[in-house]
Scaffold this active site. Structure first.
Site, short mmCIF file in Angstrom:
data_model
loop_
_atom_site.label_atom_id
_atom_site.label_comp_id
_atom_site.label_asym_id
_atom_site.label_seq_id
_atom_site.Cartn_x
_atom_site.Cartn_y
_atom_site.Cartn_z
N GLY A 48 0.77 -1.24 0.00
CA GLY A 48 0.00 0.00 0.00
C GLY A 48 0.80 1.28 0.00
N ASP A 103 1.30 3.37 4.65
CA ASP A 103 0.16 4.02 3.97
C ASP A 103 -0.85 4.54 4.99
OD1 ASP A 103 -0.63 1.46 4.73
OD2 ASP A 103 -1.50 0.92 2.80
N ASP A 106 -4.11 2.31 11.29
CA ASP A 106 -5.52 2.14 11.63
C ASP A 106 -5.59 1.86 13.14
OD1 ASP A 106 -8.23 1.82 10.85
OD2 ASP A 106 -7.99 -0.33 10.64
N LYS A 134 -5.99 7.02 11.20
CA LYS A 134 -7.39 7.08 11.63
C LYS A 134 -7.38 7.20 13.16
CE LYS A 134 -9.41 4.33 7.88
NZ LYS A 134 -9.98 3.02 7.50
N ASP A 163 -5.75 -0.22 -1.78
CA ASP A 163 -6.61 -1.03 -2.62
C ASP A 163 -7.92 -1.43 -1.97
OD1 ASP A 163 -5.39 -2.84 -0.71
OD2 ASP A 163 -6.18 -4.46 -1.96
N ARG A 169 -5.34 0.81 -6.72
CA ARG A 169 -4.06 1.36 -6.26
C ARG A 169 -3.53 2.46 -7.18
NH1 ARG A 169 -2.24 -1.97 -2.15
NH2 ARG A 169 -2.63 -4.20 -2.37
P1 5GP Z 1 -3.62 -1.65 11.59
O1 5GP Z 1 -2.74 -2.77 12.09
O2 5GP Z 1 -3.07 -0.28 11.90
O3 5GP Z 1 -5.03 -1.81 12.09
O4 5GP Z 1 -3.74 -1.86 10.02
C1 5GP Z 1 -3.11 -1.06 9.11
C2 5GP Z 1 -3.29 -1.64 7.72
O5 5GP Z 1 -4.68 -1.88 7.45
C3 5GP Z 1 -2.85 -0.65 6.66
O6 5GP Z 1 -1.48 -0.80 6.35
C4 5GP Z 1 -3.74 -1.02 5.49
O7 5GP Z 1 -3.14 -2.06 4.75
C5 5GP Z 1 -5.01 -1.56 6.11
N1 5GP Z 1 -6.09 -0.54 6.13
C6 5GP Z 1 -6.59 0.09 7.21
N2 5GP Z 1 -7.57 0.95 6.86
C7 5GP Z 1 -7.69 0.86 5.51
C8 5GP Z 1 -8.53 1.53 4.55
O8 5GP Z 1 -9.40 2.37 4.83
N3 5GP Z 1 -8.33 1.18 3.23
C9 5GP Z 1 -7.42 0.26 2.83
N4 5GP Z 1 -7.30 0.02 1.53
N5 5GP Z 1 -6.60 -0.38 3.73
C10 5GP Z 1 -6.74 -0.08 5.04
#
Ligand code: 5GP
Length: 180
Positions: A48, A103, A106, A134, A163, A169
């Site tokens: 990403g 990228d 979350d 976020k 994606d 992408r």
């Molecule tokens: P975390 O471990 O912080 O919860 O997850 C992060 C990963 O979740 C990011 O690197 C991404 O790959 C995916 N992700 C989280 N939110 C989104 C979103 O709104 N759109 C997309 N395409 N991927 C997301």
């Protein structure tokens, strides 16, 4: 602007390419200032972050190196943050100033695991540069997110490297899922 259809879902532009590009330049200038004379090692998390990383390194004036990694998590789980291993990092990062290029942060669980794994390799410093955060989803509050381009709401987004099921992408703008 009309929503676009990606696979079976509709998305609308929530951040135009011009706004993304302007902000990446700003963050690049900040990194240039902070790391002057130190040749940082960017470590970009595939897939990403590949477009963001390409723009970011070109916006940083100080010399740098870049490596691309994958993080392998347990299969069948989504965003559990259980990173098993870092794949593809052949570079020795001992004594280096590492900037992780991500990228989107979350929950932050993936980054927490990754930072922990990289710390074991004895870098001089570790910072995170994330295109998006976020904040309302963030569960880990002590991450070294030194640079972030934008804070966004909890909606699902795609474009500019991100994606939906492998698609979207290549889009230069960032789009948000249309939910109604
Ligand atoms: P975390 O471990 O912080 O919860 O997850 C992060 C990963 O979740 C990011 O690197 C991404 O790959 C995916 N992700 C989280 N939110 C989104 C979103 O709104 N759109 C997309 N395409 N991927 C997301």
């Amino acid at each position: 602007m009309q929503p676009i259809l990606v696979k079976d879902k509709r998305f609308k532009v929530s951040m135009p390419a011009s706004k993304i590009q302007a902000r990446v330049q700003e963050v690049g200038a900040q990194i240039s200032h902070d790391y002057e004379g130190r040749t940082p090692m960017f470590i970009s998390v595939l897939t990403g972050a590949f477009i963001f990383a390409a723009d970011l390194v070109r916006s940083v004036a100080t010399p740098s190196e870049i490596a691309f990694i994958r993080v392998a998590s347990y299969e069948g789980t989504d965003s559990t943050g259980e990173v098993k291993e870092v794949l593809g990092l052949k570079e020795d990062i001992a004594g280096r100033d590492v900037i992780i290029v991500e990228d989107i942060v979350d929950t932050g669980l993936t980054m927490q695991e990754l930072v922990g794994l990289l710390e074991k390799k004895n870098p001089r410093s570790i910072a995170i540069c994330s295109l998006l955060v976020k904040p309302d989803k963030l569960q880990v509050h002590d991450l070294p997110i030194k640079y972030r381009c934008f804070d966004i709401p909890n909606d699902f987004i795609l474009g500019y490297g991100l994606d939906y099921d492998g698609l979207g992408r290549e889009l230069p703008d960032i789009y948000t899922l249309v939910t109604e």
